[in-house]
Scaffold this motif. Structure first.
Motif, short mmCIF file in Angstrom:
data_model
loop_
_atom_site.label_atom_id
_atom_site.label_comp_id
_atom_site.label_asym_id
_atom_site.label_seq_id
_atom_site.Cartn_x
_atom_site.Cartn_y
_atom_site.Cartn_z
N ARG A 51 0.76 -1.01 0.09
CA ARG A 51 -0.08 0.05 0.02
C ARG A 51 0.95 1.30 -0.09
NH1 ARG A 51 -4.70 0.10 4.14
NH2 ARG A 51 -5.60 1.65 2.58
N SER A 268 -1.31 5.64 -5.17
CA SER A 268 -1.96 4.81 -4.86
C SER A 268 -2.98 4.30 -6.03
CB SER A 268 -3.28 4.99 -3.65
OG SER A 268 -2.41 5.18 -2.57
N GLY A 269 -2.82 3.08 -6.48
CA GLY A 269 -3.49 2.63 -7.79
C GLY A 269 -5.11 2.28 -7.41
N ALA A 270 -5.84 1.87 -8.56
CA ALA A 270 -7.19 1.64 -8.26
C ALA A 270 -7.58 0.59 -7.16
CB ALA A 270 -7.87 1.22 -9.69
N ASP A 271 -6.49 -0.50 -7.21
CA ASP A 271 -6.63 -1.63 -6.16
C ASP A 271 -5.98 -1.35 -4.71
OD1 ASP A 271 -3.96 -1.59 -6.81
OD2 ASP A 271 -4.04 -3.51 -7.48
N GLY A 272 -5.80 -0.06 -4.69
CA GLY A 272 -4.95 0.29 -3.41
C GLY A 272 -3.30 0.21 -3.36
N LYS A 273 -3.12 -0.65 -4.19
CA LYS A 273 -1.56 -0.92 -4.19
C LYS A 273 -0.67 0.00 -4.97
CE LYS A 273 -2.25 -5.99 -3.69
NZ LYS A 273 -1.94 -6.03 -2.53
N TYR A 274 0.39 0.56 -4.44
CA TYR A 274 1.18 1.34 -4.96
C TYR A 274 1.89 1.12 -6.32
CZ TYR A 274 5.68 -0.46 -3.39
OH TYR A 274 6.71 -1.29 -3.02
N ALA A 402 -4.11 6.70 -0.85
CA ALA A 402 -5.57 6.23 -0.69
C ALA A 402 -5.46 5.32 0.71
CB ALA A 402 -5.88 5.22 -1.66
#
Length: 418
Positions: A51, A268-274, A402
């Motif tokens: 994250r 932060s990407g759409a899936d919450g991972k950086y 995020a």
């Protein structure tokens, strides 16, 4: 008889002593090193879950380092681990230092809180406000001039120009959406006062004094520092704030020799991972190369957790650190006391002259009434809690961010108090 009376008094004293309660401990508590492992686990979870790439967390109590740890990566792709010496883009944490410069100039008699911005920046002599009128957007004259106090408290009605009502106009002038997320000016090949002079010709989004509007206010103050002092904001802060406080790693642009210490920006990407952020104003920024001319008082500085903690410790101590005074205690009190009533929040948070204030216990987690702080767009955060004798700093480089680290981190710190 006399011996009997003395013996009775001794026995009574001993009995009362045995029944007396132990001395009361300070409600604020003392940091328990045995509880630091809870902080370790809490922050490491974010790295392990991808994250956030890297974190530096620092806590001072009574001016002493009680927690100082680095987690994860400064640059994951390059295999460079995060260290406590890493340098971060601190964005809006710059505002506190620029506000300190303004308060110094007020203390010297060069400015007052009621000084009009237009007396130093001509385009602010008469400003306008965008208003909706029967579905159409019109510009009306501001009802009164914008003052230094309006700018310090973010009540001048000035946004970052990304509002739908003014976005197109700001974009035409190289501000708002064309400036990264609005606040980014590190790539501009012009002095900050040129940028702010142009800003003054644009409509704002609220009348002065009527609303709390977060925006270019402190960048305007940075120009005012330059006008009132006769030196660039970079020079002023270096000579009057950062060097006196021993902040050797705080700069507007990165010294060439420190390139390998700058942490990489992620998003932060759409899936919450950086994911790695792009180049430019919405990512890495022109803090290494670029023109290096625009000193943004609202969002331009780079710093380390240790450097920034030194500044905050000086604020906690009423403007003095290691025998060096940068502000008077009353100036610090003004800065850290709510000056806007409920304009900023109706839930126990206020805003002083550069800091968000905690006006009620429970309004900001476990922070005591009287605590103050803020954060930066890249995810960094800080708070000073005078009652707990704490300075807390959290550094990361994640935009957009995020995560809920800004809420989780102080709870991790406060649980360690005994």
């Amino acid at each position: 008889m006399r011996n009997t009376l003395v013996l009775a008094l001794v026995l009574l004293s001993a009995t009362l002593g045995a029944q007396a309660p132990p001395p009361a401990r300070s409600a604020s508590g003392t940091f328990d090193p045995a509880r630091a492992a809870v902080i370790d686990r809490g922050l490491q979870r974010y790295v392990d879950a991808d994250r956030v790439a890297g974190i530096v967390a620092l806590v001072l109590q009574d001016g002493q380092v009680v927690y100082d740890k680095a987690f994860g990566w400064a640059d994951k792709e390059a295999g460079r681990r995060m260290t406590t010496e890493a340098i971060f883009r601190i964005a809006s944490q710059t505002k506190a230092l620029t506000s300190t410069a303004i308060m110094q100039l007020i203390e010297s008699g060069s400015l007052t809180l009621s000084t009009r911005a237009g007396t130093l920046i001509p385009s602010f002599t008469k400003t306008s406000v965008a208003v909706a009128n029967e579905g159409a957007l019109t510009h009306v004259a501001a009802r009164r001039p914008i003052t230094i106090k309006d700018l310090l408290t973010h009540t001048a009605g000035i946004s970052y120009g990304t509002d739908a009502s003014v976005a197109a106009l700001y974009e035409e002038k190289g501000l708002g959406r064309s400036a990264g997320f609005g606040w980014y000016t590190a790539d501009k090949d012009e002095p900050v006062c040129d940028t702010m002079e142009r800003l003054g010709t644009l409509p704002f989004v609220s009348q002065p004094g009527e609303a709390w509007v977060y925006g270019y206010n402190t960048d305007i103050l940075g120009c005012i520092v330059e006008k009132a002092s006769g030196v660039t904001l970079d020079t002023y802060l270096r000579e009057r704030v950062t060097t006196p406080l021993g902040m050797k790693d705080t700069h507007f642009f990165l010294p060439a020799a420190q390139r390998d210490r700058l942490a990489t920006v992620y998003a932060s990407g759409a899936d919450g991972k950086y994911v790695r952020a792009p180049e430019g104003g919405r990512g890495q920024g022109a803090y290494v190369g670029g023109p290096r001319r625009n000193f943004a008082g609202g969002a331009g500085l780079l710093s380390t957790a240790r450097d920034y903690a030194r500044f905050l410790e000086a604020m906690r101590r009423g403007g003095t650190l290691d025998g060096t005074r940068v502000l008077s205690p009353l100036s610090v009190k003004l800065m850290s006391t709510n000056q806007v009533g409920t304009l900023h929040s109706s839930n126990g948070l206020g805003f002083g002259l550069g800091f968000e204030t905690v006006d009620r216990f429970g309004a900001a987690g476990m922070s005591h009434e009287g605590a103050f702080g803020w954060g930066g767009a890249y995810g960094s955060w800080y708070r000073v809690d005078p009652e707990a004798r704490l300075v807390m700093v959290l550094m990361l480089q994640l935009i957009p961010n995020a995560t809920d680290l800004r809420d989780v981190y102080p709870s991790l710190v406060y649980q360690a108090l005994r």
